[in-house]
Every structure is written in structure tokens, then in C-alpha cells.
Design a protein around this motif. Structure first.
Motif, PDB file in Angstrom:
ATOM      1  N   LYS A  29     -23.090  46.137  58.306  1.00 38.95           N
ATOM      2  CA  LYS A  29     -22.923  46.330  59.740  1.00 38.95           C
ATOM      3  C   LYS A  29     -21.457  46.169  60.133  1.00 38.95           C
ATOM      4  CE  LYS A  29     -27.486  44.688  61.162  1.00 38.95           C
ATOM      5  NZ  LYS A  29     -28.231  43.680  61.976  1.00 38.95           N
ATOM      6  N   LYS A  30     -21.081  46.894  61.159  1.00 39.88           N
ATOM      7  CA  LYS A  30     -19.752  46.728  61.722  1.00 39.88           C
ATOM      8  C   LYS A  30     -19.770  45.599  62.746  1.00 39.88           C
ATOM      9  CE  LYS A  30     -18.535  51.573  60.985  1.00 39.88           C
ATOM     10  NZ  LYS A  30     -18.084  52.828  61.620  1.00 39.88           N
ATOM     11  N   LEU A  31     -18.611  45.189  63.164  1.00 39.30           N
ATOM     12  CA  LEU A  31     -18.502  44.024  64.035  1.00 39.30           C
ATOM     13  C   LEU A  31     -19.267  44.226  65.341  1.00 39.30           C
ATOM     14  CD1 LEU A  31     -17.332  41.244  64.523  1.00 39.30           C
ATOM     15  CD2 LEU A  31     -15.268  42.331  65.418  1.00 39.30           C
ATOM     16  N   HIS A  32     -19.172  45.422  65.931  1.00 37.72           N
ATOM     17  CA  HIS A  32     -19.852  45.633  67.213  1.00 37.72           C
ATOM     18  C   HIS A  32     -21.375  45.644  67.022  1.00 37.72           C
ATOM     19  CE1 HIS A  32     -20.959  49.867  66.422  1.00 37.72           C
ATOM     20  NE2 HIS A  32     -19.795  49.956  65.800  1.00 37.72           N
ATOM     21  N   ASP A  33     -21.832  46.078  65.828  1.00 40.47           N
ATOM     22  CA  ASP A  33     -23.269  46.020  65.560  1.00 40.47           C
ATOM     23  C   ASP A  33     -23.753  44.572  65.511  1.00 40.47           C
ATOM     24  OD1 ASP A  33     -23.520  48.781  65.372  1.00 40.47           O
ATOM     25  OD2 ASP A  33     -22.974  48.781  63.251  1.00 40.47           O
ATOM     26  N   LYS A  34     -22.969  43.693  64.888  1.00 42.37           N
ATOM     27  CA  LYS A  34     -23.345  42.284  64.815  1.00 42.37           C
ATOM     28  C   LYS A  34     -23.385  41.654  66.205  1.00 42.37           C
ATOM     29  CE  LYS A  34     -21.293  41.745  60.222  1.00 42.37           C
ATOM     30  NZ  LYS A  34     -20.269  41.031  59.410  1.00 42.37           N
ATOM     31  N   ARG A  35     -22.424  42.037  67.045  1.00 42.89           N
ATOM     32  CA  ARG A  35     -22.416  41.499  68.405  1.00 42.89           C
ATOM     33  C   ARG A  35     -23.630  41.961  69.188  1.00 42.89           C
ATOM     34  NH1 ARG A  35     -15.997  42.680  69.689  1.00 42.89           N
ATOM     35  NH2 ARG A  35     -15.154  40.866  68.539  1.00 42.89           N
ATOM     36  N   GLU A  36     -23.996  43.224  69.022  1.00 47.54           N
ATOM     37  CA  GLU A  36     -25.184  43.726  69.713  1.00 47.54           C
ATOM     38  C   GLU A  36     -26.441  43.010  69.237  1.00 47.54           C
ATOM     39  OE1 GLU A  36     -25.523  45.813  72.209  1.00 47.54           O
ATOM     40  OE2 GLU A  36     -23.339  45.957  72.359  1.00 47.54           O
ATOM     41  N   ARG A  88     -35.964  32.704  51.940  1.00 49.46           N
ATOM     42  CA  ARG A  88     -35.462  33.901  52.628  1.00 49.46           C
ATOM     43  C   ARG A  88     -33.939  33.881  52.655  1.00 49.46           C
ATOM     44  NH1 ARG A  88     -39.685  36.301  55.408  1.00 49.46           N
ATOM     45  NH2 ARG A  88     -41.468  34.940  55.875  1.00 49.46           N
ATOM     46  N   ASN A  89     -33.382  35.068  52.636  1.00 47.85           N
ATOM     47  CA  ASN A  89     -31.938  35.234  52.813  1.00 47.85           C
ATOM     48  C   ASN A  89     -31.691  35.497  54.298  1.00 47.85           C
ATOM     49  OD1 ASN A  89     -29.239  35.821  52.686  1.00 47.85           O
ATOM     50  ND2 ASN A  89     -29.418  37.427  51.157  1.00 47.85           N
ATOM     51  N   LYS A  90     -31.401  34.437  55.040  1.00 49.60           N
ATOM     52  CA  LYS A  90     -31.328  34.538  56.498  1.00 49.60           C
ATOM     53  C   LYS A  90     -30.135  35.351  56.964  1.00 49.60           C
ATOM     54  CE  LYS A  90     -33.722  30.145  57.138  1.00 49.60           C
ATOM     55  NZ  LYS A  90     -33.669  28.774  57.711  1.00 49.60           N
ATOM     56  N   LYS A  91     -29.087  35.420  56.172  1.00 49.23           N
ATOM     57  CA  LYS A  91     -27.885  36.153  56.590  1.00 49.23           C
ATOM     58  C   LYS A  91     -28.012  37.656  56.383  1.00 49.23           C
ATOM     59  CE  LYS A  91     -24.898  34.145  53.993  1.00 49.23           C
ATOM     60  NZ  LYS A  91     -23.591  33.771  53.392  1.00 49.23           N
ATOM     61  N   ALA A  92     -28.985  38.068  55.565  1.00 56.07           N
ATOM     62  CA  ALA A  92     -29.032  39.476  55.159  1.00 56.07           C
ATOM     63  C   ALA A  92     -29.219  40.412  56.341  1.00 56.07           C
ATOM     64  CB  ALA A  92     -30.163  39.677  54.144  1.00 56.07           C
ATOM     65  N   LEU A  93     -30.171  40.112  57.224  1.00 58.48           N
ATOM     66  CA  LEU A  93     -30.439  41.016  58.339  1.00 58.48           C
ATOM     67  C   LEU A  93     -29.306  40.997  59.364  1.00 58.48           C
ATOM     68  CD1 LEU A  93     -34.263  40.371  58.874  1.00 58.48           C
ATOM     69  CD2 LEU A  93     -33.137  42.179  57.564  1.00 58.48           C
ATOM     70  N   HIS A  94     -28.511  39.947  59.369  1.00 62.64           N
ATOM     71  CA  HIS A  94     -27.356  39.894  60.279  1.00 62.64           C
ATOM     72  C   HIS A  94     -26.187  40.699  59.726  1.00 62.64           C
ATOM     73  CE1 HIS A  94     -24.494  38.371  63.173  1.00 62.64           C
ATOM     74  NE2 HIS A  94     -23.712  37.915  62.194  1.00 62.64           N
ATOM     75  N   GLU A  95     -26.087  40.777  58.414  1.00 52.31           N
ATOM     76  CA  GLU A  95     -24.941  41.434  57.793  1.00 52.31           C
ATOM     77  C   GLU A  95     -25.178  42.902  57.451  1.00 52.31           C
ATOM     78  OE1 GLU A  95     -22.009  40.089  57.326  1.00 52.31           O
ATOM     79  OE2 GLU A  95     -22.520  38.042  57.982  1.00 52.31           O
ATOM     80  N   TYR A  96     -26.453  43.314  57.314  1.00 51.75           N
ATOM     81  CA  TYR A  96     -26.750  44.660  56.797  1.00 51.75           C
ATOM     82  C   TYR A  96     -27.827  45.355  57.626  1.00 51.75           C
ATOM     83  CZ  TYR A  96     -24.301  42.993  52.633  1.00 51.75           C
ATOM     84  OH  TYR A  96     -23.368  42.482  51.763  1.00 51.75           O
ATOM     85  N   HIS A  97     -27.703  46.684  57.685  1.00 48.42           N
ATOM     86  CA  HIS A  97     -28.786  47.548  58.151  1.00 48.42           C
ATOM     87  C   HIS A  97     -29.685  47.838  56.948  1.00 48.42           C
ATOM     88  CE1 HIS A  97     -27.244  48.321  62.145  1.00 48.42           C
ATOM     89  NE2 HIS A  97     -26.058  48.655  61.650  1.00 48.42           N
ATOM     90  N   VAL A  98     -30.955  47.491  57.026  1.00 49.75           N
ATOM     91  CA  VAL A  98     -31.876  47.720  55.916  1.00 49.75           C
ATOM     92  C   VAL A  98     -32.414  49.151  56.004  1.00 49.75           C
ATOM     93  CG1 VAL A  98     -34.059  47.039  54.858  1.00 49.75           C
ATOM     94  CG2 VAL A  98     -32.503  45.294  55.748  1.00 49.75           C
TER      95      VAL A  98
END
Length: 210
Positions: free
Chosen positions: A184-191, A68-78
Motif C-alpha cells: 500500500k502507498k502512504l495515502h492508502d494506509k491513511r485512508e 495472525r500477522n496483524k500488520k499484513a492487512l495494514h501494509e498490503y492489498h491482498v
């Protein structure tokens, strides 16, 4: 092959059970014995032998996720996902089945009207050292023509990219879940981090309350 048959007296319902009989000359001959069925109504359903109890036939479309690409869901909106075949060599398939693969640095893009996967690391398969290729070589992805057209059009929009999510085997073939995502933008990652932390706290509280 000679078959020995005994016919049930109960309404003609039959079950067959395999037997092997050894004759004096040492040869093994199978024969079928038909057993009568009976219960309170004169019949009973045939049951599987005890050694097969609990065994379930595996589904042909079952997925066996390898990486799995574990970083993908943290970095992108699918936004949308596609299933793509991955072109691999024989030694690469053996390494992937052994779990010697990483998608952490993998990415995908369209080149010359075809989808390609870059940065996926497949460790060399030791017994096939002569035929091993570059572990990070580009690998072609197989998609339906309409899906490829959809991706070509979507990636021309600003901010959309192709993200590999996971690699798995289905019906013996290597498949990749390819997502069309927006960064994702920075605030999206924080949320997301706050939400995941809250979910972990809830699960921890549920476990301790049991």
C-alpha cells in the motif's frame, strides 16, 4: 456375549439402550434392552440420552487459528490467498499448539522453485530441549504444483509479494494462509486508518445506545 431382547408390540419400531448387569460371580455383562415406542399415534421418535443433549460433533474441516500477522492487512492489498502446509518438527508442533508463535516478522518468498517461510518465531519446547532448532529457521511451505507455478509467475511482476496472514490447524495439520499482495502507498494506509476509526466510532455508538 448374551443379549436379552424384548420386542416392542407397537409396529416393530425399536430402540436399543445399553445396560450392564452384575452377576453373582462378580463379572460385568452388558446386554441390550429394546424399549417400546409410543405416542398419540402409536409411535414416538427415539431421543438421545440427556447426557448427550447439546453436544455437537466438531466439523473435521474446522479451523483453529493460532497466530495472525496483524500488520499484513495494514501494509498490503491482498489480491489472492492460498492455503499452504507448513513443515514443522514434533517439538515445534507442540509449541505452536500452545500458542508460542509469532508471525509479526514473517515473510515468504520463492527459492529454487519452492516456497519458503522466513522470520516466523516458534519458541523452543522446554521438554524437548535436545531436539529444539533455531526458533527463526526457514520453513518449507507445501503447495499444489499449479498454485506454486501461479505464485512463481506472479512474484516476478513488479510490486507483488507473498504475505503470510495467519497460521492455523485443520484436521490436525498446521496450515498457513499465504496471500499474494501489493504494498500500500502512504495515502492508502491513511485512508484505512480513517475507515477503521469510523467503524470503531459506529460500534461504540451502537453499544452505548442499547
Amino acid at each position: 456375549m448374551r443379549l436379552r431382547r424384548t420386542i416392542s408390540a407397537a409396529a416393530g419400531f425399536l430402540t436399543l439402550s445399553g445396560r450392564v448387569r452384575k452377576y453373582a460371580h462378580g463379572r460385568m455383562r452388558p446386554y441390550l434392552r429394546i424399549r417400546p415406542l409410543s405416542d398419540g399415534l402409536g409411535f414416538r421418535a427415539a431421543t438421545a440420552p440427556a447426557r448427550f443433549a447439546g453436544m455437537e460433533k466438531p466439523r473435521p474441516d474446522a479451523r483453529k487459528v493460532i497466530a495472525r500477522n496483524k500488520k499484513a492487512l495494514h501494509e498490503y492489498h491482498v489480491l489472492e490467498t492460498f492455503e499452504a502446509g507448513v513443515v514443522l518438527t514434533g517439538p515445534e508442533v507442540k509449541s505452536v499448539r500452545a500458542g508460542k508463535i509469532s508471525l509479526s516478522e514473517a515473510y515468504s518468498r520463492i527459492e529454487h522453485g519452492e516456497a519458503w517461510l522466513f522470520g516466523m518465531h516458534v519458541s523452543p519446547y522446554d521438554p524437548a530441549s535436545r531436539w529444539n532448532l533455531d526458533p527463526r529457521r526457514p520453513r518449507k511451505l507445501l503447495l499444489r504444483r499449479r498454485e506454486l507455478r501461479r505464485l512463481i509467475g506472479a512474484t516476478q511482476e513488479k510490486g507483488l509479494t507473498l504475505v503470510p496472514l495467519d497460521l492455523y490447524f485443520r484436521r490436525g495439520y498446521a496450515k498457513l494462509t499465504l496471500a499474494l499482495g501489493r504494498g500500500k502507498k502512504l495515502h492508502d494506509k491513511r485512508e484505512d486508518l480513517k475507515r477503521r476509526g469510523a467503524e470503531r466510532d459506529i460500534q461504540r455508538a451502537l453499544r452505548t445506545s442499547r
